[in-house]
Every structure is written in C-alpha cells, then in structure tokens.
Write an enzyme that holds these catalytic residues in place. Structure first.
Site, PDB file in Angstrom:
ATOM      1  N   ASN A 222       0.873  -1.179   0.000  1.00  0.00           N
ATOM      2  CA  ASN A 222       0.000   0.000   0.000  1.00  0.00           C
ATOM      3  C   ASN A 222       0.908   1.227   0.000  1.00  0.00           C
ATOM      4  O   ASN A 222       1.529   1.527   1.011  1.00  0.00           O
ATOM      5  CB  ASN A 222      -0.886  -0.036   1.259  1.00  0.00           C
ATOM      6  CG  ASN A 222      -1.737   1.216   1.397  1.00  0.00           C
ATOM      7  OD1 ASN A 222      -1.757   2.067   0.497  1.00  0.00           O
ATOM      8  ND2 ASN A 222      -2.436   1.330   2.514  1.00  0.00           N
TER       9      ASN A 222
ATOM     10  N   LYS B  17       0.128   4.249  -0.219  1.00  0.00           N
ATOM     11  CA  LYS B  17      -0.499   5.424   0.430  1.00  0.00           C
ATOM     12  C   LYS B  17      -0.278   6.670  -0.440  1.00  0.00           C
ATOM     13  O   LYS B  17      -0.246   6.547  -1.666  1.00  0.00           O
ATOM     14  CB  LYS B  17       0.017   5.576   1.862  1.00  0.00           C
ATOM     15  CG  LYS B  17      -0.189   4.280   2.668  1.00  0.00           C
ATOM     16  CD  LYS B  17      -0.007   4.429   4.139  1.00  0.00           C
ATOM     17  CE  LYS B  17      -0.220   3.070   4.812  1.00  0.00           C
ATOM     18  NZ  LYS B  17      -0.174   3.128   6.261  1.00  0.00           N
TER      19      LYS B  17
ATOM     20  N   HIS C 287      -9.606   0.664   5.288  1.00  0.00           N
ATOM     21  CA  HIS C 287      -8.315   0.988   5.905  1.00  0.00           C
ATOM     22  C   HIS C 287      -8.539   1.976   7.053  1.00  0.00           C
ATOM     23  O   HIS C 287      -9.355   2.888   6.949  1.00  0.00           O
ATOM     24  CB  HIS C 287      -7.358   1.579   4.862  1.00  0.00           C
ATOM     25  CG  HIS C 287      -5.941   1.605   5.350  1.00  0.00           C
ATOM     26  ND1 HIS C 287      -5.500   2.544   6.255  1.00  0.00           N
ATOM     27  CD2 HIS C 287      -4.891   0.784   5.112  1.00  0.00           C
ATOM     28  CE1 HIS C 287      -4.224   2.294   6.545  1.00  0.00           C
ATOM     29  NE2 HIS C 287      -3.837   1.232   5.861  1.00  0.00           N
TER      30      HIS C 287
ATOM     31  N   GLU D 119      -6.913   4.439   8.064  1.00  0.00           N
ATOM     32  CA  GLU D 119      -6.706   5.865   7.760  1.00  0.00           C
ATOM     33  C   GLU D 119      -7.956   6.455   7.125  1.00  0.00           C
ATOM     34  O   GLU D 119      -8.295   7.611   7.355  1.00  0.00           O
ATOM     35  CB  GLU D 119      -5.465   6.028   6.864  1.00  0.00           C
ATOM     36  CG  GLU D 119      -4.193   5.804   7.673  1.00  0.00           C
ATOM     37  CD  GLU D 119      -3.022   5.248   6.891  1.00  0.00           C
ATOM     38  OE1 GLU D 119      -3.009   5.319   5.648  1.00  0.00           O
ATOM     39  OE2 GLU D 119      -2.091   4.718   7.555  1.00  0.00           O
TER      40      GLU D 119
ATOM     41  N   GLU E 104      -5.076  -5.098  10.529  1.00  0.00           N
ATOM     42  CA  GLU E 104      -4.044  -4.087  10.725  1.00  0.00           C
ATOM     43  C   GLU E 104      -4.325  -3.349  12.035  1.00  0.00           C
ATOM     44  O   GLU E 104      -5.129  -2.400  12.057  1.00  0.00           O
ATOM     45  CB  GLU E 104      -4.058  -3.073   9.583  1.00  0.00           C
ATOM     46  CG  GLU E 104      -3.801  -3.668   8.218  1.00  0.00           C
ATOM     47  CD  GLU E 104      -3.312  -2.603   7.236  1.00  0.00           C
ATOM     48  OE1 GLU E 104      -2.177  -2.729   6.782  1.00  0.00           O
ATOM     49  OE2 GLU E 104      -4.050  -1.647   6.954  1.00  0.00           O
TER      50      GLU E 104
ATOM     51  N   GLY F 187       2.713   2.232  10.849  1.00  0.00           N
ATOM     52  CA  GLY F 187       3.646   3.347  10.719  1.00  0.00           C
ATOM     53  C   GLY F 187       4.364   3.700  12.005  1.00  0.00           C
ATOM     54  O   GLY F 187       4.985   4.755  12.112  1.00  0.00           O
TER      55      GLY F 187
ATOM     56  N   SER G  40       3.677  -2.189  10.388  1.00  0.00           N
ATOM     57  CA  SER G  40       5.135  -2.260  10.590  1.00  0.00           C
ATOM     58  C   SER G  40       5.712  -3.625  10.243  1.00  0.00           C
ATOM     59  O   SER G  40       6.666  -4.082  10.866  1.00  0.00           O
ATOM     60  CB  SER G  40       5.508  -1.848  12.020  1.00  0.00           C
ATOM     61  OG  SER G  40       5.112  -0.509  12.250  1.00  0.00           O
TER      62      SER G  40
HETATM   63  P1  13P Z   1       3.132   0.288   7.698  1.00  0.00           P
HETATM   64  O1  13P Z   1       3.666  -0.967   7.093  1.00  0.00           O
HETATM   65  O2  13P Z   1       3.851   1.528   7.238  1.00  0.00           O
HETATM   66  O3  13P Z   1       2.991   0.188   9.184  1.00  0.00           O
HETATM   67  O4  13P Z   1       1.625   0.477   7.132  1.00  0.00           O
HETATM   68  C1  13P Z   1       0.749  -0.595   7.160  1.00  0.00           C
HETATM   69  C2  13P Z   1      -0.461  -0.223   6.407  1.00  0.00           C
HETATM   70  O5  13P Z   1      -1.215   0.635   6.796  1.00  0.00           O
HETATM   71  C3  13P Z   1      -0.714  -0.930   5.142  1.00  0.00           C
HETATM   72  O6  13P Z   1      -2.000  -0.688   4.693  1.00  0.00           O
END
Ligand code: 13P
Length: 249
Positions: A9, A11, A94, A96, A166, A172, A212
């Site tokens: 992803n 982002k 997701h 976010e 997740e 992150g 992560s």
């Molecule tokens: P990270 O791997 O940066 O923690 O992000 C995970 C994520 O949100 C994938 O959709």
C-alpha cells in the site's frame, strides 16, 4: 492451500517517475519461484499506467474509490472508472480512511457491495486502535467491523475476498504486533468466518497482517498458521525490502 499474498500500500507517496521506477524494479526482480501473489496499491493517478504495463505479474489495485457509477461527486473516482482503469482489486476499510475521512460501517458496506458488483477483488481491512487494545476489547471491536460491513455477503462471494488485520497502533509506528497477538486475532477471524459461514469457506480466505511488517519480521509473522501474508506500508516503498518480504514464506 490458501493464496499467499504480499500487497504494497503506497499510500500518498511517490511522484510519477518514482512510482514507475519502483514498479519496474519490483516487476523485473520478482522471484519467479516465489509462492506469493504480489499486489500493489499505488496512488490513483498512477493506476492506469501501471495496470496496463506489459509483462508484469503484479496485480494492481486502488486505495480508494466512490461507490457510485458516475455523477456529480467532485474529486471522487467511481467504481466504474476503477474497473475501466485495469485495476482488479480495491482496499476497503483501511483505518486511515475510517479515521481521517469518517468512513462508517454503513459506507464501507456500500463500498464492498459496489466493488463486488464490478467484480473487483475486495481486500477488507480491520483493526483496533490502541485504546481499544488497552481496554482488552479488540476482539469484539474487530468482530463488529467485519459483521457490520463484510459478513452480509453470501458464502460464494466472501470466498473471493481477502481480509487484512491491521492493528492501528502498529501502523507506521515501528511497533509490530507480536506473533502471539497476530495469530490470536487471525485465528479469531477465521473462527468467526466458520461460525458465520462454514469451515471450508473460512479455510479458503486469505487473512493478511499489516502494521510495521518489514523485511526483518515478515518471515516470523508469515510462519503463523493463520497469517497468509502481509499488507505492507512503509517497507513497500523500498524495492529491495518489498522483494525480500515476497520471499518470506
Ligand atoms: P506500515 O507498514 O507503514 O505500518 O503500514 C501498514 C499499512 O497501513 C498498510 O496498509
């Protein structure tokens, strides 16, 4: 055997040339013997170009879309445009998008139905924020996310979906779920699928871990019996790290 998947992803990162370079590097260096199905979710502006690039084994999906065919929704990208772009998968739910764009259970359910109508593969994300884990309520929280937006599908349809767990506190942050925490939640998700559908369906659905996940911990995470791969954020922006993760089964 369930499909093993490594999905990147990206982002809201990368300029056009950087995206192309990353994609081409991953495509050309992918280990042909890897058992992983590799997917990437670039920013929407790059999707058409990447989805139509030749000789790539990589599946392309979108991070977001609006669950209508067309219309006066300034700034949005319709589900039909996603289909037309050549993308074949969509991320839905997701954290976010839930947190920063207020996507509700009901809206996510509409997105799921709309993607299914267009025969797009759904990667449905779930996961609890830190305060929920600290209250020990992560099981009921994640179960509710699935029941509210995904478990209305019939058995034949949900079989085609992928679930990504997740935990928000791991995204992150560099703080990965422990093997025990990941396996516990993944096994619970599979149990709820068995309860709602049946064990044949539950055993056929891939459940990915995200948060992560990187080249150093992927192997350990993917060795959990109920972890079928990863949804990778930060480490998916580094070709070498991402390639290493695709070889971590
Ligand atoms: P990270 O791997 O940066 O923690 O992000 C995970 C994520 O949100 C994938 O959709």
């Amino acid at each position: 055997m369930r499909k093993k998947i490594v999905a990147g992803n990206w982002k809201m990162n990368l300029m056009n040339q950087e995206a192309l370079l990353l994609f081409n590097t991953i495509s050309s260096k992918l280990d042909k013997d890897s058992i992983a199905n590799v997917m990437v979710f670039p920013p929407s502006l790059f999707v058409h170009q990447l989805a139509n690039s030749e000789n790539s084994e990589i599946t392309i999906g979108v991070q977001n879309f609006y669950p209508k065919d067309k219309g006066a929704f300034t700034g949005e990208i319709s589900v039909s445009q996603v289909k037309d772009s050549g993308a074949t998968s969509v991320l839905i739910g997701h954290s976010e998008r839930r947190a920063y764009f207020n996507e509700t259970h009901q809206f996510l359910k509409e997105k799921v139905d709309s993607a299914i109508d267009y025969e797009l593969e759904v990667i449905f994300c779930c996961g609890e924020p830190l305060e929920i884990r600290e209250n020990n309520s992560e099981m009921s929280y994640v179960k509710k996310q699935l029941e509210a937006s995904l478990f209305h599908l019939d058995g034949d349809t949900i079989k085609k979906c992928v679930i990504a767990y997740e935990p928000v506190w791991a995204i992150g942050t560099g703080k990965t779920a422990t093997i025990a925490q990941a396996e516990e939640m993944h096994a619970a998700i599979r149990f709820w699928l068995t309860e709602k559908y049946n064990s044949e369906i539950a055993e056929s659905i891939s459940i990915l871990y995200g948060g992560s996940c990187n080249a150093s911990n992927a192997n350990e995470l993917f060795s959990c019996p109920n972890v079928d791969g990863g949804l990778i954020g930060g480490a998916a922006l580094d070709a070498e790290a991402f390639l290493q993760i695709t070889n971590s089964f």
